[in-house]
Each structure stands twice: as structure tokens, then as C-alpha cells.
Design an enzyme around this catalytic site. Structure first.
Site, PDB file in Angstrom:
ATOM      1  N   ASP A 233       0.875  -1.163   0.000  1.00  0.00           N
ATOM      2  CA  ASP A 233       0.000   0.000   0.000  1.00  0.00           C
ATOM      3  C   ASP A 233       0.915   1.216   0.000  1.00  0.00           C
ATOM      4  O   ASP A 233       2.094   1.063  -0.298  1.00  0.00           O
ATOM      5  CB  ASP A 233      -0.968  -0.053   1.195  1.00  0.00           C
ATOM      6  CG  ASP A 233      -2.270   0.686   0.896  1.00  0.00           C
ATOM      7  OD1 ASP A 233      -2.238   1.672   0.135  1.00  0.00           O
ATOM      8  OD2 ASP A 233      -3.329   0.290   1.426  1.00  0.00           O
ATOM      9  N   HIS A 256       2.080   1.368  -3.187  1.00  0.00           N
ATOM     10  CA  HIS A 256       1.162   2.189  -3.974  1.00  0.00           C
ATOM     11  C   HIS A 256       1.708   3.607  -4.143  1.00  0.00           C
ATOM     12  O   HIS A 256       0.962   4.537  -4.404  1.00  0.00           O
ATOM     13  CB  HIS A 256      -0.227   2.236  -3.320  1.00  0.00           C
ATOM     14  CG  HIS A 256      -0.982   0.953  -3.452  1.00  0.00           C
ATOM     15  ND1 HIS A 256      -2.272   0.789  -3.001  1.00  0.00           N
ATOM     16  CD2 HIS A 256      -0.627  -0.247  -3.984  1.00  0.00           C
ATOM     17  CE1 HIS A 256      -2.677  -0.454  -3.253  1.00  0.00           C
ATOM     18  NE2 HIS A 256      -1.692  -1.100  -3.836  1.00  0.00           N
TER      19      HIS A 256
END
Ligand SMILES: *[C@@H]1O[C@H](CO)[C@@H](O)[C@H](O)[C@H]1NC(C)=O
Ligand SMILES: *[C@@H]1O[C@H](CO)[C@@H](O)[C@H](O)[C@H]1NC(C)=O
Ligand SMILES: *[C@@H]1O[C@H](CO)[C@@H](O)[C@H](O)[C@H]1NC(C)=O
Ligand SMILES: *[C@@H]1O[C@H](CO)[C@@H](O)[C@H](O)[C@H]1NC(C)=O
Ligand SMILES: *[C@@H]1O[C@H](CO)[C@@H](O)[C@H](O)[C@H]1NC(C)=O
Ligand SMILES: *[C@@H]1O[C@H](CO)[C@@H](O)[C@H](O)[C@H]1NC(C)=O
Ligand SMILES: *[C@@H]1O[C@H](CO)[C@@H](O)[C@H](O)[C@H]1NC(C)=O
Ligand SMILES: *[C@@H]1O[C@H](CO)[C@@H](O)[C@H](O)[C@H]1NC(C)=O
Ligand SMILES: *[C@@H]1O[C@H](CO)[C@@H](O)[C@H](O)[C@H]1NC(C)=O
Ligand SMILES: *[C@@H]1O[C@H](CO)[C@@H](O)[C@H](O)[C@H]1NC(C)=O
Ligand SMILES: *[C@@H]1O[C@H](CO)[C@@H](O)[C@H](O)[C@H]1NC(C)=O
Ligand SMILES: *[C@@H]1O[C@H](CO)[C@@H](O)[C@H](O)[C@H]1NC(C)=O
Length: 420
Positions: A233, A256
């Protein structure tokens, strides 16, 4: 060394010495926590040490501790914590879900709330969140709690929150297996992290979830440097009211990206992200490289899906090298919002003074030829890019722009999203 007293309080040994600091003044206290072993909870003894050594003190955590009790360590003043051992939280979901500390952002909760003034946490040790059990349970139950965060029956606590704190340095620490975000900087000022190694990797078929390296919220003067993050993430995420931030010399894998936002989610709220420099980054195998995400507007004054106000201003991404990244540069001012809603109600979080300097490398090709996607719903001003050298694996790179007031200071040729 001159020993004034050596006391034993349960499993905490307390040493008062004046020789440790050569400065005059009160002697510095040292608290060393012994581990109980045999699967017993070391939390109460750790808390006792933080109580005895809450001011002008050194706390030694030099062995393996199993922790089944909330570490609410507040009111510290001039405290060093030498974590050369390991703090491992028990994977007791039924116990931790109600007992972890609930924070007032996205219902995030934490195992450890480190709070006070002049705190130095270091030592080469490890914080182990025992995340596998939480990820497996999330994957099987789909109980994501509220807002993807927590509920009292299933919270996924953050292993280390620096909260309500000033003048904090965290260095030389490894973090593994976080059930949720790894680090939360919450309502704090002047916090520095250096040489932090984060590994949030699942060893079963269940993915990790929300494994952000850092989230910053209502905090000012935060530095994150010389660190390595392996997760799935955001590597670092600047949430509402993150100001004067420096992120440098980071190696992010699988993430991410390094993201501003999301912002503007809640109508009636003002979100500010200002004065951010992100420099000397290696971003590999990631969904995004440099990202800014802001919700669109909303006609509903009680909206929880856009309509907030505020600004994103003075953000620089510099010397940023990507490899196998889906969206090397992405700015979305209609994040998670219907494009038709954005057309009628453009975002009321303004975006200006954004600079991309020397962003280079190769996208994954996941997005075809697109390597830069800058889409504003209101007008974005003073957006510049220099030294951009981004390529797509099998096509001539494409750069998309929408509602960028002037593209003159972008060193690539924009095409509009409709042409794409
Ligand atoms: C931290 O504690 C470890 C183990 O006791 C010790 O070897 C190390 O020197 C200490 N670090 C500092 C900076 O004092
Ligand atoms: C937190 O959870 C409560 C109920 O448990 C919910 O009403 C509230 O909207 C949640 N807050 C956020 C920010 O998601
Ligand atoms: C943090 O500070 C806020 C505002 O002063 C306060 O309401 C809150 O209780 C504090 N949290 C903790 C865990 O001390
Ligand atoms: C920030 O905190 C560090 C470490 O405690 C301290 O040395 C420094 O003086 C602080 N800076 C400011 C501007 O307060
Ligand atoms: C942190 O690690 C670096 C590199 O090993 C070392 O030079 C530094 O002294 C350490 N800091 C502390 C406070 O132990
Ligand atoms: C952010 O800061 C602004 C200005 O100080 C304030 O009005 C706003 O309420 C803050 N927002 C949040 C989410 O704390
Ligand atoms: C922009 O932010 C940087 C820190 O990231 C700061 O040094 C600089 O002064 C800021 N510039 C403006 C115009 O505010
Ligand atoms: C951003 O940096 C500028 C220049 O240093 C400063 O004037 C401004 O107050 C900073 N903004 C915030 C929100 O701290
Ligand atoms: C917004 O919330 C307030 C207070 O709960 C309520 O009185 C009002 O009717 C709501 N407005 C809309 C448009 O839902
Ligand atoms: C561009 O960034 C790379 C690292 O990504 C760095 O090695 C190189 O020196 C930078 N180039 C310039 C002109 O600053
Ligand atoms: C690019 O093309 C080569 C040769 O056709 C192919 O092997 C490769 O899988 C393609 N890569 C991507 C990311 O599409
Ligand atoms: C953007 O600016 C142009 C020119 O000033 C204006 O015509 C347009 O309405 C603005 N668009 C939005 C969404 O604010």
C-alpha cells in the site's frame, strides 16, 4: 560510573546515575525491562518502566518481549528508548480489537501510542505486529471494520504511533508484520524517522491490507529518510493537515507510491497539505510513483464522499526513479468520485505549486502507453515538470493533462483524456 540507587520493581530494574550525563542537574534514571518469558505478557512491566522513567531517563528494551497490553506511554519528557530487542504483539484479535487505542482518523487504532516531548527511540531492534493472523482473518471474514480501519470486534492496530508529541527521533528500527499501517504520525510536530526497515509481506494466500509505511495526519515538520519499505500500500501517505514534510532517500518496493491524500472526502472539513519535498526515491514494482489524490465536490453538505475544502500547495517530487510502476506520475482531483459529479461540482480542494523534477524510469505498461496522468476537476495552477524521462515498455509514452491552467512549464506534450 556513580550509582546512587539500584532498585528492582518487579521485572523493571531502575538505575539512578549521574555519570551518564556529564551535565549538571538531576541524575539520569535508567529503567531496564526484563522479560518474563514463557508466553507471559511483558506489557505491564514495559508500562511500569515508562512510568518510572518518564522524565530525563533511558529505557532499555534489550530482549524479546511479548506484549498483550496497550502501550499507552504518554507524558514523556527527555526520554531515550533503546530498543535493541524485539517487541512482538500477541495476535489476539478478540483482546486487541476492543483494547487497542482508537484514534480520531479513519477509526485507526494502535498498539503503542508514544507521546511527549524530546523522545529518542533507537537501538536496532524490531517491532513485530504479528500481522499474518490479522491478514488471514480479514481475508476470510471480509470484516474490514469501519472505513477500512477498525471496529471493536475487529481492529487492526498500528504497531507504532507517535501521537500528541513534539521533537521525536525514531531511528534504526525494523518493523515487520503490521496488521495495518506501520507508522502513524498523529497530531505531532518535529518528528524524524531515519533508517527504518519495513517489511509487510504475507506468507499465505491472503494479501496484506492497508500496509502503508507511514501516514501523517495533523502534523507539522516531519522528516522520513534513509529507509526501506517493502509493502503493498502507500509507501508514505500525507493525510489531512500534513505540513512541512521531507521524505528523502527512500527505497520503496511493491507499494502504492508516495501519495498526497486522499483529501476533501468530508464536506465541511478543511484539508491542507503544504510544503512537501519528496527527494531521491527509488520506487519499484509499484502501483503509483508520485501521486496526488483529492475527491471531487459534492452538492450534499453532509457528504462523506467528496465536497471538503482546503488546498494542496507547494509539493515537489525530485530525483524520483521508477521501475515497473503502473502510474509513474498521477494527479487525480476527482478521486473516487463520479466524473459527472466532478463536471458539475469540481473539487473545492485547490491544487497549486506542484513540481516534478527529474522523474525517470519505466512504467509497467499496465496503463498502456500512459506514464503521466494529471487530471484536475477544478483548475490546477503552477504545475511544472523538468527533466522528465519516463518510458512505457512497448509503446511511445503518452502524457495526459486536463484542467492544467498552463502546460507551458511541463517538459512533455500533453494530450487530453478524450484523445486517449
Ligand atoms: C543500546 O543497547 C544495546 C544493548 O544493551 C547496546 O549494545 C547499545 O550500545 C545501546 N545503544 C546506545 C546508543 O547506547
Ligand atoms: C468510525 O466508526 C463509527 C462506528 O463504529 C462510525 O460511525 C464512524 O463514521 C467511523 N468514522 C470514520 C471516520 O470512518
Ligand atoms: C491527544 O491530544 C488530544 C487533544 O489535546 C486529546 O484530546 C487526546 O486525548 C490526546 N490523546 C491521547 C491518547 O493522549
Ligand atoms: C526537533 O527535534 C530535535 C530532536 O529532539 C531537536 O534536536 C531539534 O532542535 C528540534 N527542532 C525544532 C525546530 O524544534
Ligand atoms: C543508528 O545506526 C547508525 C548506522 O548503523 C549508527 O551510525 C548510529 O549511531 C545509530 N544511532 C543510534 C542512536 O544508535
Ligand atoms: C486543518 O487546518 C486548518 C487550518 O488550521 C483547520 O481549519 C482545519 O480544521 C484542519 N483540518 C483538519 C482535518 O484537522
Ligand atoms: C515549499 O516547501 C519547501 C519545503 O518542502 C520550503 O523549503 C519552501 O520554502 C516552500 N516554498 C514556498 C514558496 O512556500
Ligand atoms: C510553507 O513554507 C513557507 C515558506 O517557508 C512558510 O511561509 C509557510 O508558513 C509554510 N506553510 C505552512 C502551512 O507551514
Ligand atoms: C445534514 O445533517 C444535518 C444534521 O445532522 C441535518 O439537519 C441536515 O438535514 C442534513 N442535510 C442533508 C442535506 O442531508
Ligand atoms: C536525477 O535523479 C537520479 C536518481 O533518480 C540521480 O541519480 C541523478 O543525479 C539526478 N539528476 C540530476 C540532474 O539531478
Ligand atoms: C513487451 O513486448 C515484449 C515483446 O513482444 C513482450 O515479451 C513483453 O511481455 C511486453 N511487455 C509488456 C509490459 O507489455
Ligand atoms: C478554469 O479556468 C478557465 C479560464 O479562466 C475558466 O473558463 C474555467 O471555467 C475554469 N474551470 C473550472 C473548472 O474552474
Amino acid at each position: 560510573m556513580f550509582f546512587k540507587h539500584l532498585l528492582f520493581l518487579g521485572s523493571v530494574s531502575i538505575l539512578l546515575s549521574s555519570a551518564a550525563s556529564k551535565k549538571p542537574g538531576p541524575p539520569r534514571k535508567t529503567c531496564t525491562v526484563k522479560a518474563l518469558g514463557g508466553g507471559q505478557d511483558d506489557g505491564p512491566n514495559i508500562l511500569a518502566a515508562f512510568k518510572s522513567c518518564s522524565s530525563n531517563a533511558l529505557i532499555n528494551l534489550d530482549t524479546y518481549y511479548l506484549v498483550d497490553t496497550l502501550l499507552l506511554t504518554t507524558g514523556l519528557n527527555n526520554v531515550e528508548i533503546n530498543l535493541s530487542g524485539t517487541v512482538q504483539y500477541t495476535p489476539d484479535i478478540a483482546k486487541w480489537s476492543p483494547q487497542s487505542l482508537f484514534l480520531t482518523y479513519q477509526n485507526a487504532t494502535t498498539f503503542w501510542f508514544l507521546s511527549g516531548n524530546n523522545i529518542h527511540l533507537y537501538g536496532g531492534g524490531t517491532i513485530d505486529g504479528n500481522g499474518q493472523v490479522w491478514w488471514d482473518t480479514l481475508s476470510n471474514s471480509h470484516n474490514s471494520g469501519t472505513a477500512g480501519g477498525s471496529s471493536t470486534t475487529f481492529a487492526r492496530p498500528i504497531p507504532l504511533t507517535v501521537g500528541n508529541a513534539t521533537n521525536v527521533v525514531v531511528e534504526n528500527i525494523t518493523e515487520i508484520g503490521s496488521p495495518f499501517w506501520n507508522n502513524f504520525v498523529y497530531q505531532s510536530r518535529n518528528v524524524t524517522y531515519k533508517n527504518i526497515h519495513i517489511n509487510s509481506v504475507s506468507y499465505s494466500s491472503s494479501p496484506t491490507a492497508n500496509s502503508d509505511g507511514w501516514d501523517i495526519y495533523r502534523s507539522d515538520q516531519v522528516t522520513i529518510m534513509d529507509s526501506v519499505v517493502n509493502n503493498d500500500d502507500d509507501c508514505v501517505s500525507f493525510k489531512p493537515n500534513s505540513t512541512n514534510i521531507l521524505v528523502s532517500n527512500m527505497h520503496c518496493n511493491g507499494s502504492h507510491g508516495i501519495s498526497v491524500g486522499s483529501l476533501g472526502q468530508y464536506a465541511g472539513e478543511t484539508d491542507i497539505v503544504e510544503n512537501v519535498t519528496v527527494r531521491n526515491i527509488i520506487m519499484n514494482n509499484a502501483q503509483n510513483g508520485a501521486r496526488i489524490k483529492v475527491f471531487g465536490g459534492s452538492p450534499n453538505p453532509n457528504s462523506t464522499a467528496g465536497g471538503g475544502t482546503g488546498h494542496v500547495r507547494n509539493i515537489t517530487y525530485e530525483n524520483y526513479q521508477v521501475s515497473n510502476v503502473e502510474n509513474p506520475i498521477v494527479l487525480d482531483q476527482c478521486y473516487s468520485t463520479d466524473p459527472q459529479v466532478c463536471a458539475q461540482f469540481p473539487s473545492t480542494v485547490t491544487i497549486s505549486d506542484i513540481h516534478f523534477i527529474n522523474v525517470t524510469g519505466t512504467s509497467s505498461g499496465q496503463n498502456g502507453a500512459v506514464v503521466v496522468d494529471l487530471e484536475c476537476s477544478a483548475n490546477c495552477t503552477d504545475i511544472t515538470a523538468t527533466g522528465t524521462n519516463l518510458v512505457a515498455p512497448n509503446a511511445t509514452a503518452e502524457f495526459i493533462c486536463k484542467n492544467i491552467v498552463s502546460t507551458a512549464e511541463l517538459d512533455f506534450n500533453c494530450i487530453s483524456p478524450s484523445a486517449f
